[in-house]
Design an enzyme around this catalytic site. Structure first.
Site, mmCIF file in Angstrom:
data_model
loop_
_atom_site.group_PDB
_atom_site.id
_atom_site.type_symbol
_atom_site.label_atom_id
_atom_site.label_comp_id
_atom_site.label_asym_id
_atom_site.label_seq_id
_atom_site.Cartn_x
_atom_site.Cartn_y
_atom_site.Cartn_z
ATOM 1 N N HIS A 159 3.045 3.547 -8.842
ATOM 2 C CA HIS A 159 2.869 2.113 -9.121
ATOM 3 C C HIS A 159 4.095 1.547 -9.836
ATOM 4 C CE1 HIS A 159 -1.122 2.265 -7.588
ATOM 5 N NE2 HIS A 159 -1.636 2.963 -8.571
ATOM 6 N N LEU A 182 10.919 -20.542 -4.444
ATOM 7 C CA LEU A 182 9.853 -19.681 -3.910
ATOM 8 C C LEU A 182 8.578 -19.811 -4.745
ATOM 9 C CD1 LEU A 182 9.022 -17.099 -2.149
ATOM 10 C CD2 LEU A 182 9.793 -15.760 -4.127
ATOM 11 N N SER A 226 -7.070 -5.639 -6.352
ATOM 12 C CA SER A 226 -8.200 -6.199 -5.611
ATOM 13 C C SER A 226 -9.474 -6.087 -6.443
ATOM 14 C CB SER A 226 -8.372 -5.467 -4.270
ATOM 15 O OG SER A 226 -9.137 -4.307 -4.451
ATOM 16 N N GLY A 236 0.333 5.508 -4.337
ATOM 17 C CA GLY A 236 -0.247 6.784 -4.738
ATOM 18 C C GLY A 236 0.246 7.916 -3.843
ATOM 19 N N ASP A 267 0.825 -1.213 0.000
ATOM 20 C CA ASP A 267 0.000 0.000 0.000
ATOM 21 C C ASP A 267 0.862 1.268 0.000
ATOM 22 O OD1 ASP A 267 -2.287 1.470 0.025
ATOM 23 O OD2 ASP A 267 -2.750 1.151 2.142
HETATM 24 C C1 FPP Z 1 -1.910 0.277 -3.366
HETATM 25 O O1 FPP Z 1 -1.380 1.575 -3.401
HETATM 26 C C2 FPP Z 1 -1.346 -0.491 -4.451
HETATM 27 C C3 FPP Z 1 -2.038 -1.025 -5.489
HETATM 28 C C4 FPP Z 1 -3.491 -0.900 -5.662
HETATM 29 C C5 FPP Z 1 -1.363 -1.741 -6.553
HETATM 30 C C6 FPP Z 1 -0.163 -2.519 -6.114
HETATM 31 C C7 FPP Z 1 0.721 -2.664 -7.259
HETATM 32 C C8 FPP Z 1 2.070 -2.664 -7.230
HETATM 33 C C9 FPP Z 1 2.874 -2.581 -6.005
HETATM 34 C C10 FPP Z 1 2.858 -2.773 -8.454
HETATM 35 C C11 FPP Z 1 3.009 -4.177 -8.877
HETATM 36 C C12 FPP Z 1 1.835 -4.489 -9.661
HETATM 37 C C13 FPP Z 1 1.577 -5.602 -10.327
HETATM 38 C C14 FPP Z 1 0.306 -5.611 -11.057
HETATM 39 C C15 FPP Z 1 2.447 -6.789 -10.361
HETATM 40 P P1 FPP Z 1 -2.419 2.762 -3.542
HETATM 41 O O2 FPP Z 1 -2.525 3.144 -4.966
HETATM 42 O O3 FPP Z 1 -3.718 2.366 -2.933
HETATM 43 O O4 FPP Z 1 -1.724 3.884 -2.721
HETATM 44 P P2 FPP Z 1 -2.470 5.017 -1.909
HETATM 45 O O5 FPP Z 1 -3.253 4.347 -0.825
HETATM 46 O O6 FPP Z 1 -1.362 5.850 -1.394
HETATM 47 O O7 FPP Z 1 -3.352 5.747 -2.889
#
Ligand code: FPP
Length: 255
Positions: free
Chosen positions: A47, A141, A75, A33, A30
Protein backbone atom coordinates in the site's frame (compact mmCIF):
# COMPACT_ATOMS: atom_id res chain seq x y z
CA UNK A 1 0.33 -10.19 -25.20
CA UNK A 2 -1.52 -10.43 -21.88
CA UNK A 3 -4.62 -12.41 -20.95
CA UNK A 4 -6.61 -9.19 -20.96
CA UNK A 5 -5.33 -7.82 -24.25
CA UNK A 6 -8.48 -8.77 -26.16
CA UNK A 7 -10.72 -7.05 -23.64
CA UNK A 8 -8.88 -3.80 -24.17
CA UNK A 9 -8.62 -3.73 -27.93
CA UNK A 10 -10.79 -1.44 -30.03
CA UNK A 11 -14.23 -2.83 -30.81
CA UNK A 12 -14.31 -0.99 -34.14
CA UNK A 13 -11.77 0.88 -36.25
CA UNK A 14 -9.88 3.84 -34.81
CA UNK A 15 -11.55 7.24 -34.61
CA UNK A 16 -10.47 9.65 -37.33
CA UNK A 17 -7.34 11.78 -36.90
CA UNK A 18 -6.51 13.30 -33.54
CA UNK A 19 -6.12 11.49 -30.27
CA UNK A 20 -9.36 11.44 -28.31
CA UNK A 21 -8.51 12.13 -24.70
CA UNK A 22 -10.88 11.24 -21.87
CA UNK A 23 -12.05 14.06 -19.59
CA UNK A 24 -12.53 11.79 -16.62
CA UNK A 25 -10.60 8.66 -15.70
CA UNK A 26 -11.54 6.32 -12.83
CA UNK A 27 -8.80 4.23 -11.24
CA UNK A 28 -9.22 0.94 -9.42
CA UNK A 29 -5.77 0.63 -7.92
CA UNK A 30 -5.68 -3.11 -7.35
CA UNK A 31 -2.87 -5.52 -6.53
CA UNK A 32 -0.90 -3.80 -3.77
CA UNK A 33 -1.12 -6.86 -1.55
CA UNK A 34 -0.11 -9.34 -4.26
CA UNK A 35 2.75 -7.07 -5.36
CA UNK A 36 4.11 -7.11 -1.81
CA UNK A 37 3.52 -10.81 -1.19
CA UNK A 38 5.38 -11.70 -4.40
CA UNK A 39 8.40 -9.88 -2.95
CA UNK A 40 8.17 -11.32 0.54
CA UNK A 41 7.06 -7.94 1.89
CA UNK A 42 4.13 -7.07 4.12
CA UNK A 43 0.85 -6.07 2.50
CA UNK A 44 1.21 -2.65 4.08
CA UNK A 45 4.46 -2.14 2.18
CA UNK A 46 2.43 -2.76 -0.98
CA UNK A 47 0.00 0.00 0.00
CA UNK A 48 2.90 2.32 0.77
CA UNK A 49 4.33 1.71 -2.72
CA UNK A 50 0.82 2.12 -4.09
CA UNK A 51 0.67 5.61 -2.65
CA UNK A 52 3.94 6.52 -4.41
CA UNK A 53 2.48 5.28 -7.69
CA UNK A 54 -0.63 7.33 -7.06
CA UNK A 55 1.43 10.48 -6.51
CA UNK A 56 3.23 9.94 -9.83
CA UNK A 57 0.01 9.29 -11.73
CA UNK A 58 -1.68 12.40 -10.28
CA UNK A 59 1.29 14.57 -11.32
CA UNK A 60 1.25 13.02 -14.76
CA UNK A 61 -2.51 13.49 -15.12
CA UNK A 62 -2.05 17.17 -14.23
CA UNK A 63 0.74 17.57 -16.80
CA UNK A 64 -1.27 16.08 -19.63
CA UNK A 65 -4.27 18.24 -18.79
CA UNK A 66 -6.77 15.61 -17.68
CA UNK A 67 -9.81 17.25 -16.10
CA UNK A 68 -10.94 14.62 -13.57
CA UNK A 69 -9.46 11.57 -11.99
CA UNK A 70 -11.39 9.45 -9.47
CA UNK A 71 -9.43 7.06 -7.28
CA UNK A 72 -10.95 4.13 -5.41
CA UNK A 73 -8.90 4.48 -2.25
CA UNK A 74 -11.04 2.65 0.31
CA UNK A 75 -14.25 0.80 -0.39
CA UNK A 76 -17.16 0.37 1.98
CA UNK A 77 -16.33 -3.36 1.82
CA UNK A 78 -12.68 -2.85 2.81
CA UNK A 79 -13.71 -2.67 6.49
CA UNK A 80 -13.82 -6.47 6.44
CA UNK A 81 -10.00 -6.61 6.12
CA UNK A 82 -7.85 -7.31 9.18
CA UNK A 83 -8.03 -4.44 11.67
CA UNK A 84 -4.33 -3.65 11.31
CA UNK A 85 -4.61 -3.26 7.52
CA UNK A 86 -7.69 -1.05 7.82
CA UNK A 87 -5.94 1.13 10.33
CA UNK A 88 -2.84 1.32 8.08
CA UNK A 89 -5.00 2.45 5.14
CA UNK A 90 -6.65 5.11 7.32
CA UNK A 91 -3.19 6.31 8.36
CA UNK A 92 -2.06 6.33 4.73
CA UNK A 93 -4.95 8.56 3.71
CA UNK A 94 -4.19 10.86 6.62
CA UNK A 95 -0.54 11.01 5.56
CA UNK A 96 -1.46 11.58 1.94
CA UNK A 97 -3.64 14.56 2.80
CA UNK A 98 -1.20 15.99 5.36
CA UNK A 99 1.95 15.58 3.24
CA UNK A 100 0.63 16.20 -0.25
CA UNK A 101 -2.08 18.78 0.23
CA UNK A 102 0.20 21.80 -0.16
CA UNK A 103 1.74 20.43 -3.40
CA UNK A 104 -1.69 19.55 -4.76
CA UNK A 105 -2.98 23.01 -3.89
CA UNK A 106 0.07 24.74 -5.42
CA UNK A 107 -0.40 22.78 -8.62
CA UNK A 108 -4.03 23.94 -8.85
CA UNK A 109 -5.56 20.52 -8.07
CA UNK A 110 -9.08 20.57 -6.69
CA UNK A 111 -9.94 17.78 -4.26
CA UNK A 112 -13.40 16.28 -4.00
CA UNK A 113 -14.43 13.44 -1.73
CA UNK A 114 -17.11 10.88 -2.47
CA UNK A 115 -18.35 8.09 -0.23
CA UNK A 116 -20.23 7.68 3.03
CA UNK A 117 -18.90 10.11 5.61
CA UNK A 118 -21.01 8.60 8.38
CA UNK A 119 -18.96 6.11 10.33
CA UNK A 120 -15.67 7.77 9.42
CA UNK A 121 -13.40 8.66 12.28
CA UNK A 122 -14.08 12.31 13.11
CA UNK A 123 -10.47 13.38 12.52
CA UNK A 124 -10.44 11.87 9.02
CA UNK A 125 -13.80 13.38 8.10
CA UNK A 126 -12.53 16.79 9.19
CA UNK A 127 -9.25 16.40 7.28
CA UNK A 128 -11.07 15.48 4.09
CA UNK A 129 -13.45 18.41 4.54
CA UNK A 130 -10.51 20.81 5.00
CA UNK A 131 -8.80 19.49 1.85
CA UNK A 132 -11.98 20.10 -0.13
CA UNK A 133 -12.42 23.58 1.31
CA UNK A 134 -8.80 24.65 0.74
CA UNK A 135 -8.81 23.59 -2.91
CA UNK A 136 -12.40 24.60 -3.74
CA UNK A 137 -11.33 27.47 -6.02
CA UNK A 138 -8.68 25.51 -7.97
CA UNK A 139 -9.21 25.09 -11.68
CA UNK A 140 -6.76 22.38 -12.72
CA UNK A 141 -7.19 18.63 -12.33
CA UNK A 142 -10.06 17.60 -10.05
CA UNK A 143 -8.93 14.69 -7.91
CA UNK A 144 -11.97 12.80 -6.67
CA UNK A 145 -11.11 10.57 -3.72
CA UNK A 146 -13.59 7.72 -3.25
CA UNK A 147 -13.18 6.92 0.42
CA UNK A 148 -15.52 4.61 2.36
CA UNK A 149 -17.20 4.43 -1.02
CA UNK A 150 -19.46 1.75 -2.46
CA UNK A 151 -21.75 2.39 -5.42
CA UNK A 152 -24.70 0.53 -3.92
CA UNK A 153 -24.38 2.48 -0.68
CA UNK A 154 -24.17 5.72 -2.72
CA UNK A 155 -27.33 4.79 -4.65
CA UNK A 156 -29.17 3.85 -1.45
CA UNK A 157 -28.25 7.22 0.11
CA UNK A 158 -29.39 9.04 -3.03
CA UNK A 159 -32.72 7.16 -3.04
CA UNK A 160 -33.24 8.05 0.60
CA UNK A 161 -32.58 11.71 -0.20
CA UNK A 162 -35.13 11.69 -3.03
CA UNK A 163 -37.69 9.82 -0.89
CA UNK A 164 -37.29 12.46 1.82
CA UNK A 165 -37.91 15.22 -0.72
CA UNK A 166 -41.06 13.41 -1.88
CA UNK A 167 -42.19 13.05 1.74
CA UNK A 168 -41.59 16.76 2.30
CA UNK A 169 -43.76 17.55 -0.72
CA UNK A 170 -40.85 19.10 -2.67
CA UNK A 171 -40.88 16.44 -5.38
CA UNK A 172 -43.53 14.27 -7.06
CA UNK A 173 -42.69 10.57 -7.57
CA UNK A 174 -43.20 11.03 -11.33
CA UNK A 175 -40.50 13.75 -11.32
CA UNK A 176 -37.86 11.18 -10.43
CA UNK A 177 -35.83 10.66 -13.57
CA UNK A 178 -32.28 9.77 -14.60
CA UNK A 179 -31.07 13.36 -14.14
CA UNK A 180 -32.59 13.68 -10.64
CA UNK A 181 -30.96 10.42 -9.56
CA UNK A 182 -27.62 11.44 -11.08
CA UNK A 183 -27.62 14.72 -9.25
CA UNK A 184 -28.56 13.11 -5.94
CA UNK A 185 -25.43 10.94 -6.08
CA UNK A 186 -22.14 11.95 -4.42
CA UNK A 187 -20.84 12.64 -7.92
CA UNK A 188 -23.79 14.97 -8.64
CA UNK A 189 -21.83 17.76 -10.28
CA UNK A 190 -19.16 15.60 -11.91
CA UNK A 191 -19.18 14.22 -15.45
CA UNK A 192 -19.39 10.44 -15.79
CA UNK A 193 -16.04 8.69 -16.15
CA UNK A 194 -15.07 8.17 -19.78
CA UNK A 195 -12.53 5.52 -18.92
CA UNK A 196 -12.10 3.21 -15.94
CA UNK A 197 -8.75 1.50 -15.48
CA UNK A 198 -8.27 -1.50 -13.21
CA UNK A 199 -4.86 -2.97 -12.56
CA UNK A 200 -3.78 -6.46 -11.45
CA UNK A 201 -5.72 -8.62 -13.90
CA UNK A 202 -9.11 -8.60 -12.17
CA UNK A 203 -11.93 -7.95 -14.62
CA UNK A 204 -14.76 -6.43 -12.60
CA UNK A 205 -15.92 -3.09 -11.20
CA UNK A 206 -16.26 -4.19 -7.57
CA UNK A 207 -18.98 -1.68 -6.66
CA UNK A 208 -17.12 1.33 -8.15
CA UNK A 209 -19.24 4.05 -9.85
CA UNK A 210 -21.83 1.53 -11.07
CA UNK A 211 -24.42 4.12 -12.14
CA UNK A 212 -21.86 6.51 -13.61
CA UNK A 213 -20.04 3.75 -15.53
CA UNK A 214 -23.05 2.96 -17.74
CA UNK A 215 -21.12 4.04 -20.84
CA UNK A 216 -17.57 4.16 -19.53
CA UNK A 217 -14.87 2.41 -21.48
CA UNK A 218 -13.20 -0.23 -19.33
CA UNK A 219 -9.49 -0.98 -19.44
CA UNK A 220 -7.86 -3.83 -17.58
CA UNK A 221 -4.16 -4.48 -17.31
CA UNK A 222 -2.24 -7.26 -15.64
CA UNK A 223 0.37 -5.27 -13.74
CA UNK A 224 -0.15 -4.66 -10.06
CA UNK A 225 -0.83 -1.09 -9.01
CA UNK A 226 2.66 -0.38 -7.57
CA UNK A 227 4.14 -1.25 -11.00
CA UNK A 228 1.70 0.94 -12.91
CA UNK A 229 3.57 3.97 -14.26
CA UNK A 230 3.17 6.95 -16.56
CA UNK A 231 3.81 4.81 -19.65
CA UNK A 232 1.15 2.31 -18.57
CA UNK A 233 -1.28 5.17 -18.02
CA UNK A 234 -0.51 6.60 -21.48
CA UNK A 235 -1.07 3.14 -22.98
CA UNK A 236 -4.54 3.03 -21.40
CA UNK A 237 -5.32 6.49 -22.81
CA UNK A 238 -4.12 5.37 -26.21
CA UNK A 239 -6.39 2.31 -26.07
CA UNK A 240 -9.25 4.61 -25.08
CA UNK A 241 -8.50 6.79 -28.12
CA UNK A 242 -9.03 3.74 -30.34
CA UNK A 243 -12.45 2.86 -28.93
CA UNK A 244 -15.62 3.68 -30.76
CA UNK A 245 -18.09 5.15 -28.27
CA UNK A 246 -21.66 4.96 -29.44
CA UNK A 247 -23.71 5.41 -26.23
CA UNK A 248 -26.32 3.04 -27.62
CA UNK A 249 -26.50 4.87 -30.95
CA UNK A 250 -24.54 4.40 -34.15
CA UNK A 251 -21.07 5.66 -35.01
CA UNK A 252 -20.94 8.83 -37.11
CA UNK A 253 -19.66 6.71 -40.03
CA UNK A 254 -22.82 4.60 -40.05
CA UNK A 255 -25.24 7.54 -40.08
C1 FPP B 1 -6.26 -2.78 -3.52
O1 FPP B 1 -5.13 -3.61 -3.42
C2 FPP B 1 -5.94 -1.49 -2.97
C3 FPP B 1 -6.54 -0.92 -1.88
C4 FPP B 1 -7.61 -1.56 -1.10
C5 FPP B 1 -6.11 0.37 -1.38
C6 FPP B 1 -5.66 1.33 -2.44
C7 FPP B 1 -4.74 2.27 -1.82
C8 FPP B 1 -3.65 2.82 -2.40
C9 FPP B 1 -3.25 2.59 -3.80
C10 FPP B 1 -2.77 3.72 -1.67
C11 FPP B 1 -3.29 5.10 -1.67
C12 FPP B 1 -4.21 5.18 -0.57
C13 FPP B 1 -4.85 6.25 -0.12
C14 FPP B 1 -5.71 6.02 1.05
C15 FPP B 1 -4.77 7.60 -0.71
P1 FPP B 1 -5.31 -4.95 -2.60
O2 FPP B 1 -4.84 -4.74 -1.22
O3 FPP B 1 -6.72 -5.41 -2.69
O4 FPP B 1 -4.35 -5.91 -3.37
P2 FPP B 1 -4.55 -7.47 -3.52
O5 FPP B 1 -5.81 -7.68 -4.31
O6 FPP B 1 -3.34 -7.90 -4.25
O7 FPP B 1 -4.64 -8.04 -2.13
Amino acid sequence: MTANADLNSASAGPEPAGVVCPRHVGLIMDGNGRWAEARGLSRTEGHRQGLDTLRRIIRHAGHIGLEYITIFSFSSENWSRPKAEVSFLMGLLRRFVQQDLSELHETNVRIRIIGDRDGLEKGIGQLLHEAEELTRGNTGLTLVVAFNYGARNELARAMRLLAERVKAGELEPEDICVEKISSALDTGSLPDPDLIIRTSGEVRLSNFLLWQAAYSELYFCDCHWPDFDEAAFDKALEAYGMRSRRFGGLSAKAL
